[in-house]
Design a protein around this motif. Sequence first.
Motif, PDB file in Angstrom:
ATOM      1  N   SER A 100      -5.606  -2.952  -0.050  1.00  0.00           N
ATOM      2  CA  SER A 100      -5.641  -1.582  -0.339  1.00  0.00           C
ATOM      3  C   SER A 100      -7.383  -1.770   0.470  1.00  0.00           C
ATOM      4  O   SER A 100      -7.364  -0.560   1.908  1.00  0.00           O
ATOM      5  CB  SER A 100      -6.138  -1.140  -1.357  1.00  0.00           C
ATOM      6  OG  SER A 100      -7.652  -1.463  -1.713  1.00  0.00           O
ATOM      7  N   ASN A 140       0.634  -0.717  -0.064  1.00  0.00           N
ATOM      8  CA  ASN A 140       0.388   0.252  -0.387  1.00  0.00           C
ATOM      9  C   ASN A 140       0.849   1.581   0.261  1.00  0.00           C
ATOM     10  O   ASN A 140       0.236   2.388  -0.748  1.00  0.00           O
ATOM     11  CB  ASN A 140      -1.011   0.253   1.435  1.00  0.00           C
ATOM     12  CG  ASN A 140      -2.270  -0.827   0.905  1.00  0.00           C
ATOM     13  OD1 ASN A 140      -2.234  -1.303   0.141  1.00  0.00           O
ATOM     14  ND2 ASN A 140      -2.868  -1.263   1.999  1.00  0.00           N
ATOM     15  N   PHE A 196       0.946  -1.260 -10.337  1.00  0.00           N
ATOM     16  CA  PHE A 196       1.735  -1.328  -9.649  1.00  0.00           C
ATOM     17  C   PHE A 196       1.873  -3.106  -9.735  1.00  0.00           C
ATOM     18  O   PHE A 196       3.276  -3.225  -9.163  1.00  0.00           O
ATOM     19  CB  PHE A 196       1.094  -1.449  -8.562  1.00  0.00           C
ATOM     20  CG  PHE A 196       2.245  -1.392  -7.530  1.00  0.00           C
ATOM     21  CD1 PHE A 196       3.313  -0.897  -7.442  1.00  0.00           C
ATOM     22  CD2 PHE A 196       2.246  -1.943  -5.805  1.00  0.00           C
ATOM     23  CE1 PHE A 196       4.297  -0.597  -6.343  1.00  0.00           C
ATOM     24  CE2 PHE A 196       3.084  -2.057  -5.042  1.00  0.00           C
ATOM     25  CZ  PHE A 196       4.151  -1.340  -5.486  1.00  0.00           C
ATOM     26  N   ARG A 206       2.666   1.334  -3.744  1.00  0.00           N
ATOM     27  CA  ARG A 206       1.976   1.576  -4.780  1.00  0.00           C
ATOM     28  C   ARG A 206       1.413   3.251  -4.414  1.00  0.00           C
ATOM     29  O   ARG A 206       1.008   3.947  -5.865  1.00  0.00           O
ATOM     30  CB  ARG A 206       0.262   0.866  -5.047  1.00  0.00           C
ATOM     31  CG  ARG A 206      -0.508   1.210  -5.557  1.00  0.00           C
ATOM     32  CD  ARG A 206      -1.215   0.419  -5.782  1.00  0.00           C
ATOM     33  NE  ARG A 206      -2.447   0.413  -4.457  1.00  0.00           N
ATOM     34  CZ  ARG A 206      -4.125   1.393  -4.277  1.00  0.00           C
ATOM     35  NH1 ARG A 206      -4.199   1.565  -5.442  1.00  0.00           N
ATOM     36  NH2 ARG A 206      -4.312   1.684  -4.112  1.00  0.00           N
ATOM     37  N   HIS A 207       0.913   3.939  -3.153  1.00  0.00           N
ATOM     38  CA  HIS A 207       0.537   5.117  -2.956  1.00  0.00           C
ATOM     39  C   HIS A 207       1.478   5.935  -3.184  1.00  0.00           C
ATOM     40  O   HIS A 207       1.340   6.894  -4.072  1.00  0.00           O
ATOM     41  CB  HIS A 207       0.656   5.386  -1.822  1.00  0.00           C
ATOM     42  CG  HIS A 207      -0.261   6.774  -0.902  1.00  0.00           C
ATOM     43  ND1 HIS A 207      -1.111   7.304  -1.816  1.00  0.00           N
ATOM     44  CD2 HIS A 207       0.725   7.855  -0.767  1.00  0.00           C
ATOM     45  CE1 HIS A 207      -1.007   8.631  -1.049  1.00  0.00           C
ATOM     46  NE2 HIS A 207       0.136   8.809  -0.519  1.00  0.00           N
ATOM     47  N   LEU A 208       3.156   6.021  -3.283  1.00  0.00           N
ATOM     48  CA  LEU A 208       4.476   7.140  -3.841  1.00  0.00           C
ATOM     49  C   LEU A 208       4.561   6.572  -5.208  1.00  0.00           C
ATOM     50  O   LEU A 208       4.313   7.747  -5.542  1.00  0.00           O
ATOM     51  CB  LEU A 208       5.770   5.545  -3.128  1.00  0.00           C
ATOM     52  CG  LEU A 208       5.768   5.821  -1.682  1.00  0.00           C
ATOM     53  CD1 LEU A 208       7.062   5.563  -1.162  1.00  0.00           C
ATOM     54  CD2 LEU A 208       6.122   7.923  -0.990  1.00  0.00           C
ATOM     55  N   THR A 209       3.556   5.776  -5.900  1.00  0.00           N
ATOM     56  CA  THR A 209       4.514   5.321  -7.326  1.00  0.00           C
ATOM     57  C   THR A 209       3.046   6.569  -7.798  1.00  0.00           C
ATOM     58  O   THR A 209       3.389   6.060  -8.822  1.00  0.00           O
ATOM     59  CB  THR A 209       4.483   3.962  -7.434  1.00  0.00           C
ATOM     60  OG1 THR A 209       3.206   3.000  -7.245  1.00  0.00           O
ATOM     61  CG2 THR A 209       5.872   3.419  -7.191  1.00  0.00           C
ATOM     62  N   GLY A 210       1.931   5.380  -7.200  1.00  0.00           N
ATOM     63  CA  GLY A 210       0.395   6.846  -8.004  1.00  0.00           C
ATOM     64  C   GLY A 210      -0.094   5.603  -9.131  1.00  0.00           C
ATOM     65  O   GLY A 210      -1.000   6.175  -9.633  1.00  0.00           O
ATOM     66  N   ASP A 211       0.199   4.122  -9.371  1.00  0.00           N
ATOM     67  CA  ASP A 211      -0.249   3.719 -10.141  1.00  0.00           C
ATOM     68  C   ASP A 211      -1.710   3.014  -9.392  1.00  0.00           C
ATOM     69  O   ASP A 211      -1.638   2.650  -8.115  1.00  0.00           O
ATOM     70  CB  ASP A 211       0.768   2.358  -9.951  1.00  0.00           C
ATOM     71  CG  ASP A 211       2.141   2.178 -11.435  1.00  0.00           C
ATOM     72  OD1 ASP A 211       2.484   3.914 -11.744  1.00  0.00           O
ATOM     73  OD2 ASP A 211       3.230   2.176 -10.746  1.00  0.00           O
ATOM     74  N   SER A 212      -2.517   2.358 -10.526  1.00  0.00           N
ATOM     75  CA  SER A 212      -3.630   1.362 -10.710  1.00  0.00           C
ATOM     76  C   SER A 212      -2.677  -0.041 -10.022  1.00  0.00           C
ATOM     77  O   SER A 212      -1.689  -0.179  -9.847  1.00  0.00           O
ATOM     78  CB  SER A 212      -4.072   1.018 -11.605  1.00  0.00           C
ATOM     79  OG  SER A 212      -3.491   0.508 -12.495  1.00  0.00           O
TER      80      SER A 212
END
Length: 151
Positions: free
Chosen positions: A126, A79, A92, A82-88
């Motif tokens: 998530s 989480n 991700f 994925r939040h840092l990358t902003g990917d779906s």
Amino acid sequence: MKNLTIQNELSPELPHIYGHIDYRRFRDELLKIDEILCKGGLEDNLINAAMASFADSDIANIRGYARRWKYCQQALRCNICRHLTGDSFRDFSIRLSDSILFQWFVGIHRFSKQKAVSKSSLERFSKLFDEKLIADTLRQWQSTFLSDEDK
């Protein structure tokens, strides 16, 4: 709540990538987040709170408890990353399968085995952590950390 020491699995060291400043900055950011999670006790607090969502039958024995704890650890770190990358979830999942840096941070980069995390697993991850709980824990950690630095 059970007291259990979880030993991290052996994993290879991260490779040194030279010449790409953006990669090095992101790598340093993940290293710092890993240090904060581990040494600050933040990861343990969040995982213990998430463990409360499992039925007692899922964690009735030590092996089941350890398995669920590692599941929660992987979920938390996925989480964050994925939040840092902003990917779906799908994007991700693909990046995680291909990136040694992400695999190291999430905890799936091991000598013995490497298992990819699916899009569906990322979606389940998530939902495991309450955003309000994470925000409150981060605020508490920041206030403690900042007050310790002032001393």
